[in-house]
Each structure stands twice: as C-alpha cells, then as structure tokens.
Design a protein around this motif. Structure first.
Motif, PDB file in Angstrom:
ATOM      1  N   HIS A 173       7.819  -0.271   2.362  1.00 34.81           N
ATOM      2  CA  HIS A 173       7.071  -1.279   3.120  1.00 34.81           C
ATOM      3  C   HIS A 173       7.338  -2.698   2.586  1.00 34.81           C
ATOM      4  CE1 HIS A 173       3.419  -2.811   5.246  1.00 34.81           C
ATOM      5  NE2 HIS A 173       3.294  -3.563   4.186  1.00 34.81           N
ATOM      6  N   HIS A 229       9.033  -6.150   4.442  1.00 33.57           N
ATOM      7  CA  HIS A 229       8.571  -7.543   4.404  1.00 33.57           C
ATOM      8  C   HIS A 229       9.708  -8.446   3.905  1.00 33.57           C
ATOM      9  CE1 HIS A 229       4.356  -7.527   5.475  1.00 33.57           C
ATOM     10  NE2 HIS A 229       4.036  -6.610   4.581  1.00 33.57           N
ATOM     11  N   ASP A 263       1.502  -6.928   8.882  1.00 34.17           N
ATOM     12  CA  ASP A 263       2.152  -5.621   9.022  1.00 34.17           C
ATOM     13  C   ASP A 263       2.515  -5.337  10.477  1.00 34.17           C
ATOM     14  OD1 ASP A 263       1.863  -5.387   6.359  1.00 34.17           O
ATOM     15  OD2 ASP A 263       0.203  -3.957   6.422  1.00 34.17           O
TER      16      ASP A 263
HETATM   17 ZN    ZN Z   1       2.245  -5.507   4.293  1.00 29.30          ZN
END
Ligand code: ZN
Ligand code: KG4
Length: 357
Positions: free
Chosen positions: A119, A123, A313
């Motif tokens: 994750h 980003h 997100d």
């Molecule tokens: Zn995040």
C-alpha cells in the motif's frame, strides 16, 4: 517500447473499499479508466475512528459491487485485463485479507497474473501515474498511519530517510479534532477551522526543529495543544478556530523544516531528486502543500502533488503500482500472504503463506 498494460487494482487496507482500472502505456503517465471509492466514514464516525471489525465486514459486503462498477465504468472485460493487483498490506488485517483473497480468486478463475502491492509503494508511485515523474525522487508520505520521508530510487527500491518517533501527522490532526469536539476524520475539519483562526494567539512547540536527521515527533504538540485548550475551556467557536490555526501552523513549520533536512540527506546520498512528491491524506491540506512548494523551490527542485482524490486511499494507485511491477515481471503466486505490517524499505518480496509471522 513496452506494450501497454491494463490492470485492475483493489484497495481494502483501511476504511475505503476501492477498485479501479488503470492503463499503463509503454511510456508516459497512466490513464485511469475507472476509479471507484466507497468510503466507510459514516460507519465509523460515531466511534471517532476506524473500528477494524466493522471495516472488514463492510469490505466483504461492498467489494464485489465496487469491482463490478469499476469494470463497467472502464468498459473492459476481465478477459481484457493484463493483471489483477491488490494491496496486500500494511493495514487492518481483516480488510487486507478480503481484498487480497478476492484478487486471488479473480486471478485464478480468469488465469491472469496476480500482483501483491505494498500500500505504501502505491502511494509512493502515484506521482508516476499522474505526472510521469522520473526516478529518483524524494517522497513525503503523510497519512493517518504513516509519516515518512523516502528516497524513491526505482520500483521496489526505497530508502527511508526519516519517520515519526510517535504519532503520524494524520493521527495528530484526528486527535486534535477529537479533543476540540470536531468530526472525524479530523484533517479536513481542522483545516476548515484554521482558515478563520488566528495562528498567533496560542504558542505551541515545534518538535524536532533544526535537527540534522529527518525524523518527526508529534505527540508533544498534541499535549501542548490540550494544555492550551484546557486553559481557556469552555471553548468558544473562535477559541476552536484559533487553536486549529495554531496547530496547523506548528505542523506546517515542522513539516517544512523536516523536509529541508530530508532533501539535504537525499542530495548527499543520491544527488539531486527529480522532484519532491507528496502522498497520503495529509497531502490534501492546502497550507501544507503551499509550504512544501516553497521548500521545493528553495531547494532547487519542484513539487509534485497529485490531486486530492489520488492522495487519499484509492484503487487507481494500487492498479498503477501493480502495472509498474507487472511491466518488470514482478508477479506473485496464489500463496502470497496478507500482512498487517510491511515497511517500504524491507525488500520487495512478499512472504509465502508458511512464512507468515
Ligand atoms: Zn494510505
Ligand atoms: O491516506 P489516507 O486517506 O488514509 C490512510 O491513513 O492510509 O489518510 C487519512 C488521514 C487522516 O488522518 C485524515 O485526518 C488526514 O489524512 N487528512 C488530512 C486532510 N485530509 C485528510 N490532514 C490534514 N489536512 C487535510 N485536509
């Protein structure tokens, strides 16, 4: 030239159920064919934060529909995809399991490559999706769970230059909001209040200012804010606005100073970065963005700040990171394990199921 890749990305590590289809051309920035995000904010708001069990259940209930919608909006069939990517961590493990297992099922049935995405790496690579940013660049990742300055050297090659020794910046915004009786998530609420507050009325500390290394500390700031708030309680609307303005200004000063240190370390180790890149929910904050723009130009580089919906997100960043890995032949097998914790600079290999700790 490499051929274009179309990848489905699934994100379920926190309180957003998200799926997206992204095309990565052989060169140049990516093309987002769809990007569907279902926020669970309302389900968690009453608790003032994310409740893991509620999150996992909500992901199970929503994910199939979110994926179907992403596929429909993209106008692609599963057969037309080059790969299936899912965030395999770090995050709340219940949600991570839901997303990764769903990706495995699709990959198995459709006979497509599976890509397990970190994750944080997603980003980190978003600036290449939006702005085609070249390596190496300096990343400032600031979200509810992470505060890091990272040298992004290549796909799968990251070196952490600084991090927080206590709270994450987003967490500090959330705790400040809670203390002042504002809603969740706290970042946008505090930023809104700060717009009509006086940043000079309350004096708050600037932890870590002037240190050579590029680390952060936020908990002292939070405590100082509580003490100031208690002095003037009960709080009027103006008190709340002034406290928010003082808090945000302290964060802006700390972030600017820490990024100056981070960029200095970057240059010493890797030469000049192509850009200073921001990512994570905190990067939505306009005052922080403006300050980072100043720091970047002062340090002879440029600021790359993806649009707000790609800072928080989302599935597009997972799909893009999946496509970047797929283009380099970095795929995973169906026994890849979900992980609650996995640092960005801890190597790019995911453990197999029997290696889970
Ligand atoms: Zn995040
Ligand atoms: O990246 P993100 O969507 O989720 C993860 O934590 O991974 O970041 C959410 C965090 C929350 O702590 C939220 O309060 C913060 O980002 N945030 C902001 C702003 N918008 C969201 N912080 C400061 N100013 C904002 N405008």
């Amino acid at each position: 030239m490499e051929s274009a890749m179309v990848v489905l990305g699934i994100e379920t590590t926190c309180d957003e159920t998200a799926a997206a289809v992204v095309e990565r051309p052989g060169n140049g920035p990516g093309r987002i064919l769809s990007n569907v995000v279902l926020s669970q904010i309302e389900e968690h708001a009453a608790f003032g934060g994310v409740v893991p069990e509620i999150a996992a259940r909500a992901h199970v209930e929503a994910l199939d529909l979110i994926i179907a919608q992403a596929m429909k909006e993209a106008g692609r069939s599963f057969a037309a995809l080059d790969g299936i990517a899912a965030a395999a961590g770090p995050g709340l493990i219940g949600g991570v399991i839901v997303g990764l297992t769903t990706a495995k099922a699709i990959a198995l049935v459709r006979e497509k490559p599976l890509v397990a995405v970190n994750h944080l790496e997603a980003h980190a690579l978003t600036a290449r999706l939006t702005d085609n940013t070249d390596f190496p660049y300096c990343l400032f990742l600031a979200s509810g769970g992470h505060t890091q300055i990272v040298a992004v050297l290549d796909v799968g090659k990251y070196e952490r230059l600084g991090t927080t020794v206590d709270d994450a910046i987003g967490e500090a915004f959330d705790k400040t909001a809670k203390l002042l009786g504002l809603g969740y998530p706290g970042g946008p609420e505090v930023e809104g209040e700060a717009k009509h507050g006086d940043a000079e009325r309350f004096i708050l500390p600037r932890p870590m200012l002037g240190r050579v290394e590029a680390d952060f500390s936020l908990s002292g700031l939070k405590t100082a804010l509580r003490i100031e708030a208690e002095k003037v309680a009960p709080l009027s609307d103006q008190d709340v606005a002034d406290l928010c303005a003082a808090f945000q200004q302290a964060v802006v000063d700390v972030v600017s100073d820490r990024l100056r240190a981070g960029l200095r370390i970057f240059r010493e180790r890797f030469g000049g970065p192509t850009a200073l890149v921001v990512a994570g929910g905190v990067a939505v904050n306009q005052a922080i963005r403006r300050a980072l723009g100043r720091v970047a130009s002062e340090q002879g580089t440029v600021l790359v700040a993806p649009p707000p919906e790609l800072c928080t997100d989302n599935g597009a960043m997972i799909a893009w990171a999946g496509a970047e890995r797929l283009a380099r032949g970095m795929t995973d097998t169906l026994d890849v394990a979900p992980r609650a914790r996995c640092p960005l600079d801890g190597g790019s290999e995911w453990p197999r199921r029997d290696a889970v700790r």
